[in-house]
Design a protein around this motif. Structure first.
Motif, mmCIF file in Angstrom:
data_model
loop_
_atom_site.group_PDB
_atom_site.id
_atom_site.type_symbol
_atom_site.label_atom_id
_atom_site.label_comp_id
_atom_site.label_asym_id
_atom_site.label_seq_id
_atom_site.Cartn_x
_atom_site.Cartn_y
_atom_site.Cartn_z
ATOM 1 N N UNK A 14 -39.615 -34.338 -22.590
ATOM 2 C CA UNK A 14 -38.534 -35.164 -23.140
ATOM 3 C C UNK A 14 -38.639 -35.201 -24.669
ATOM 4 N N UNK A 15 -37.505 -35.126 -25.322
ATOM 5 C CA UNK A 15 -37.457 -35.214 -26.777
ATOM 6 C C UNK A 15 -37.920 -36.612 -27.184
ATOM 7 N N UNK A 16 -38.712 -36.691 -28.247
ATOM 8 C CA UNK A 16 -39.164 -37.997 -28.731
ATOM 9 C C UNK A 16 -40.503 -37.920 -29.429
ATOM 10 N N UNK A 17 -41.020 -39.106 -29.699
ATOM 11 C CA UNK A 17 -42.291 -39.220 -30.423
ATOM 12 C C UNK A 17 -43.435 -39.458 -29.434
ATOM 13 N N UNK A 18 -44.558 -38.786 -29.715
ATOM 14 C CA UNK A 18 -45.747 -38.845 -28.883
ATOM 15 C C UNK A 18 -46.960 -39.138 -29.768
ATOM 16 N N UNK A 19 -48.085 -39.423 -29.098
ATOM 17 C CA UNK A 19 -49.326 -39.668 -29.826
ATOM 18 C C UNK A 19 -50.485 -39.225 -28.943
ATOM 19 N N UNK A 20 -51.536 -38.693 -29.580
ATOM 20 C CA UNK A 20 -52.787 -38.426 -28.875
ATOM 21 C C UNK A 20 -53.874 -39.234 -29.580
ATOM 22 N N UNK A 21 -54.631 -39.987 -28.786
ATOM 23 C CA UNK A 21 -55.726 -40.793 -29.318
ATOM 24 C C UNK A 21 -57.044 -40.166 -28.866
ATOM 25 N N UNK A 22 -57.945 -39.954 -29.815
ATOM 26 C CA UNK A 22 -59.254 -39.375 -29.527
ATOM 27 C C UNK A 22 -60.302 -40.482 -29.566
#
Length: 153
Positions: free
Chosen positions: A129-137
């Motif tokens: 899906x189009x949009x904003x994502x985040x990956x947290x380490x």
């Protein structure tokens, strides 16, 4: 003349003894040790360096071209660069979508002895899906950084 002869011999013996003592070799260091041995360097403490996102990853588990913009059918990679030594560390990646909805989670347990990279990725058969994502380490349950990215048409 005899008194001078004895004095000369005595003087020659003393001079020879002094010369021999001055030329004496130093005792060798015990086997396996050196006289100037430096202490072994302390192991560097484990730390997280850079967190990079991209569409491709090299054999060294590092991103070939960093980016934060992806297409709906891209595989998204994250590379976590670390340094230092530790008997065991667990690195985790939590991928989320706009409202915090979890997309994926994964973890790797490593035993680093110096510079290293750990890779995670997400892929999908249907378009993202189009949009904003985040990956947290996280390392051993403690957050060490986040990277935001976007899926565009």
């Amino acid at each position: 003349m005899r008194a001078y002869g004895r004095s000369f011999v005595t003087l020659a013996v003393i001079a020879g003894s002094i010369a021999a003592a001055g030329c004496k070799k130093a005792a060798p260091a015990p086997q396996g040790e050196t006289a100037d041995a430096a202490p072994a360097p302390a192991a560097k403490e484990f730390s997280v360096g850079t967190i990079d996102l991209g569409k491709q990853i090299g054999a060294d588990k590092r991103i070939t071209t960093p980016t934060t913009s992806f297409g709906p059918r891209d595989t998204i990679y994250v590379s976590v660069a670390t340094d230092g030594a530790a008997p065991s560390k667990t690195i985790s990646a939590k991928w989320t979508f706009q409202d915090g909805q979890t997309v994926n989670q994964g973890s790797e347990t490593i035993a680093p002895t110096g510079p290293a990279a750990t890779e995670f990725h997400i892929a999908k058969k249907s378009p993202w899906p189009v949009g904003k994502y985040k990956v947290e380490i996280s390392v051993d349950g403690s957050s060490t950084g986040t990277k935001e990215f976007e899926i565009k048409k």
